[in-house]
Structures are given as structure tokens and as C-alpha cells.
Design a protein around this motif. Sequence first.
Motif, PDB file in Angstrom:
ATOM      1  N   GLY A  11      19.061   2.991  -1.477  1.00  0.00           N
ATOM      2  CA  GLY A  11      18.831   2.241  -2.545  1.00  0.00           C
ATOM      3  C   GLY A  11      18.059   1.122  -2.167  1.00  0.00           C
ATOM      4  N   VAL A  12      16.859   1.195  -2.475  1.00  0.00           N
ATOM      5  CA  VAL A  12      16.261   0.017  -2.577  1.00  0.00           C
ATOM      6  C   VAL A  12      15.789  -0.724  -1.459  1.00  0.00           C
ATOM      7  N   VAL A  13      15.106  -0.985  -1.171  1.00  0.00           N
ATOM      8  CA  VAL A  13      14.622  -2.144  -0.514  1.00  0.00           C
ATOM      9  C   VAL A  13      13.219  -2.254  -0.998  1.00  0.00           C
ATOM     10  N   ALA A  14      12.777  -3.376  -0.910  1.00  0.00           N
ATOM     11  CA  ALA A  14      11.457  -3.621  -1.338  1.00  0.00           C
ATOM     12  C   ALA A  14      10.470  -3.126  -0.348  1.00  0.00           C
ATOM     13  N   VAL A  15       9.251  -3.000  -0.762  1.00  0.00           N
ATOM     14  CA  VAL A  15       8.276  -2.455   0.149  1.00  0.00           C
ATOM     15  C   VAL A  15       6.962  -3.213   0.097  1.00  0.00           C
ATOM     16  N   LYS A  72      -7.885 -20.067   2.847  1.00  0.00           N
ATOM     17  CA  LYS A  72      -8.002 -19.088   1.768  1.00  0.00           C
ATOM     18  C   LYS A  72      -7.017 -17.935   2.009  1.00  0.00           C
ATOM     19  N   VAL A  73      -6.191 -17.658   1.012  1.00  0.00           N
ATOM     20  CA  VAL A  73      -5.215 -16.579   1.108  1.00  0.00           C
ATOM     21  C   VAL A  73      -5.619 -15.477   0.136  1.00  0.00           C
ATOM     22  N   THR A  74      -5.883 -14.314   0.671  1.00  0.00           N
ATOM     23  CA  THR A  74      -6.285 -13.172  -0.134  1.00  0.00           C
ATOM     24  C   THR A  74      -5.079 -12.260  -0.316  1.00  0.00           C
ATOM     25  N   VAL A  75      -4.581 -12.147  -1.544  1.00  0.00           N
ATOM     26  CA  VAL A  75      -3.322 -11.445  -1.792  1.00  0.00           C
ATOM     27  C   VAL A  75      -3.433 -10.559  -3.023  1.00  0.00           C
ATOM     28  N   GLU A  76      -2.735  -9.446  -2.962  1.00  0.00           N
ATOM     29  CA  GLU A  76      -2.586  -8.584  -4.133  1.00  0.00           C
ATOM     30  C   GLU A  76      -1.108  -8.226  -4.271  1.00  0.00           C
ATOM     31  N   TRP A  77      -0.594  -8.265  -5.484  1.00  0.00           N
ATOM     32  CA  TRP A  77       0.812  -7.978  -5.746  1.00  0.00           C
ATOM     33  C   TRP A  77       0.939  -6.525  -6.152  1.00  0.00           C
ATOM     34  N   GLN A  78       1.057  -5.648  -5.185  1.00  0.00           N
ATOM     35  CA  GLN A  78       1.014  -4.223  -5.488  1.00  0.00           C
ATOM     36  C   GLN A  78       2.377  -3.582  -5.715  1.00  0.00           C
ATOM     37  N   GLY A  79       3.451  -4.188  -5.239  1.00  0.00           N
ATOM     38  CA  GLY A  79       4.767  -3.602  -5.478  1.00  0.00           C
ATOM     39  C   GLY A  79       5.280  -2.776  -4.321  1.00  0.00           C
ATOM     40  N   ARG A  80       6.124  -1.789  -4.643  1.00  0.00           N
ATOM     41  CA  ARG A  80       6.967  -1.164  -3.624  1.00  0.00           C
ATOM     42  C   ARG A  80       6.382   0.054  -2.905  1.00  0.00           C
ATOM     43  N   ASP A  81       5.243   0.525  -3.316  1.00  0.00           N
ATOM     44  CA  ASP A  81       4.760   1.792  -2.746  1.00  0.00           C
ATOM     45  C   ASP A  81       3.919   1.618  -1.486  1.00  0.00           C
TER      46      ASP A  81
END
Length: 429
Positions: A10-14, A65-74
Motif C-alpha cells: 500500500g502506497v508509498v509515494a513515488v 533556478k529550480v526546474t521541477v515538474e509535479w508528475q505524481g506516483r508513476d
Amino acid sequence: MRAPKVLAAGVVAVLALTACGGGDKGSTEEKGGQFTYWSMWKENEPQAKVIKAAIDKFQAETGTKVTVEWQGRDIRTKIGPAIAANKAPDLVENGFDVISSLLASTGQARDLTPVYDSEVPGEGKKVSDVIPAKYLDAMPKDPDGVTRWIVPYVLNSAMFYYNKADADLAKTPATWDDFVKLCETLKAKDKACVASDGDNTWTNFLFMDYLLVRDNGAGTMGKIVNDKTGAAWDQPGVLKSAERIEAFVKAGHILKGYDASKYPAQQTNWASGKAAFHLDGTWVPSEAQKNLASGFKVGEFAVPTTAGGANTELDIIPLGFAIPKRAKNPEPAQKFIAYFLKKDNISGISTEAKNITPRADVPAPEELLDAQKLLTDSPSRLPIDGVSGDYLDKALFPAFSELWLGKATAEQFIAKAKEGHLAYWKANG
């Protein structure tokens, strides 16, 4: 957020993939450098909003400069190929088990001791002063023996949850025998003791995992797994723990219907007051919030001790930052980690995301204050001693499910678990 399977279940973030707009590289480097950040959160999640606010301040204050994308768990499936292609991000985050399996265990995680030796900006303290060493010492070692490959900013755990407003639960049990007696008292009042979803094996095994520690001492599950002969399954104390489970099940202390239930049915029943206790991770109060009965005040207590109260270890399930060894810009990433641990940044993890942080001086959400005190006061361990992957699904969980669902005795569980254990090691060397 569900539990790691440890780790499975169950779960953990990725981890998450990053990309963001351009800008002039030369001017960025002159100001404060740059780094890429793969986040495990979607942009609309509370944790992401807290992190994004810190990133915005960090960029403004340092010129980095921080380059980030919030893509989620996959991203779990992407981080390995990215490293292999020499396209590793500079900063990633995830549950300790994911970082361990994908980076640390393969020698691909940077030793973050320099981060722990650095100052939390503006506080006059080192990172090592605000994150207790006991949380890090429990981590699996990488090939070089390093455990400082993660800097946690969320500290989950696993323990019992109950309604502090229920007069029948005014005194939490100090020992396992006290717990069983309380369950008997509740049963006499036609109240169920424990809510359990029958299909949530990782969570249900927490009962056995904790009892193995309470009866036999820290590291028992790990020793069992690593003894390829299977002899460790024959220890009298291991059978004793299994017998406690068998007796608990036979006494009818689990809310009826659990054997055919699917998560989160019984967790919801607990929240609505149909059972007194639920054993699971510290994500439960948030998950169950919308289902809590009127006046329900969530509290926590540890799985009680058995052997004279000597073994009080508490599970920790950290989630945090890591830097791949192949990161091209590790230094500014390291500076951001220390920056995020500032009280005014990380406090949002508690106030907005409703999680416990590893900083004891940052109060947990009200519904997790008991859990935070337990974490602060107790020795730390990993759930199932960090055992993960196929062993659980192939060797251990099928046998335990039969015990938990009342289909096997303690002796039958031990025999089947040992059989699966030997088959596993025969196939896996």
C-alpha cells in the motif's frame, strides 16, 4: 496515502519527472546555479503546495533556478532508465523503501552527510541537530555502508488508532494482556475491538510483526528472512507470537465480516465507531477524516509490549529527499534540502499536508500529536525490518493470511511460512 509494501502494500509515494521553462543558463549560473527536481506529488496536492512555496522563496533569496515538474506516483518506473541513460535529476523524493530499492541498494544514491553537516539557514543549527540520528540509523545500508542517503521531511509510522472521546477507551493498554482484556470487556458490551480489511495483508501483518519484536526482540523478522536454512522459524518465541494471533482471531475480537472485506470498508467502519481500534499507518486520520463519527477525537498508542515491557521499538516510514550520484548539479540541490528544513518551510507539512515531520519542535497536526510523542520517545525500526518484494508475496503473506482469516493454526502458519521460505531461497539463492 497507503502504506509501503515494504515494502509493498500500500502506497508509498513515488518519484516524479521534471521539466520547466528555459531562461538564460549563463545568467542563472552567475546568480546561484540551478538544479532539476523530480517530485512525487501532483501540483494540486497539499505537500506540493508546501514545497512549491519553499522553492519560490529559495529561488528569490538565492538566485538559484529550480526546474521541477509535479508528475505524481508513476516515476518509479522511470528513475532507473533515467539514471542508466545518464539523465538523472539532481534531486528526487520518495518513501525510503523506493529510494532504497532504486538508488541506495544499487549504489546510485549520493551520501548526504554533507547536508547533515550543513546549517539550517538562519537557525544556528545543523541539519543533524533537527533530524534525530535514530531515524537514519534504522535505514538499510548502501553498498558502502551508508545510511545517510535520505533526508526525511515526512515521518510516517504504524500504530493503533482509537476514539479518545469514548469513555470505554479512556485508558490505553500497557501490555498485550491488558489489550486482550480490554477487547474482552468491549465484547461483553457488544462492541467490536479491532477493524481489519481482510485483503490488506501488509497492514494486518503489522500485528504479527510487532508481536515478533515484543516477544523476541528487535530484528527478529530480518533474522528469520536471512536465515536461508529456515531454522529461525522454529524458535519458540516465534510460535508464541503466532499463538497470540491465533487466540485473538478465535476470540472474535475482529469486526465481523473482515474476512470478506476489501480496503477501505473496515477502516470506514472503524471511523464510524463500529470498532474500537484500527492498526495502520499515520495516514489513517487524513484518509478517514470524512468518515469520522460526530465527536470522534483521534488518538494513537503503540502496539503494547509483552516480554516485561523491554521491547518498545516503533515503526518508522520516512519519506524524503535523495540525490542520485549521477546528478549534474548536486550542490544547489543539497542547499535546497537544508533550506526546506527551516521551521517556517517544513511546518507546512504539518499544518497544510497534515503529516508528521522528523523535527520534534514542529508540532504534528492535533490528530497525530500522540503519534509524534511516541515517535520522539521510542526506539526506531523499519516495518518488517525492511524486508521487501517477492519474499512477502510469495513466502510470507499467503501463510499469514490463512492465520489471520482463521483458516490455520499457529503451528500450521509456521509450517507453511517455513515451506514458502525454503522454496523462496531455493529459487533465489
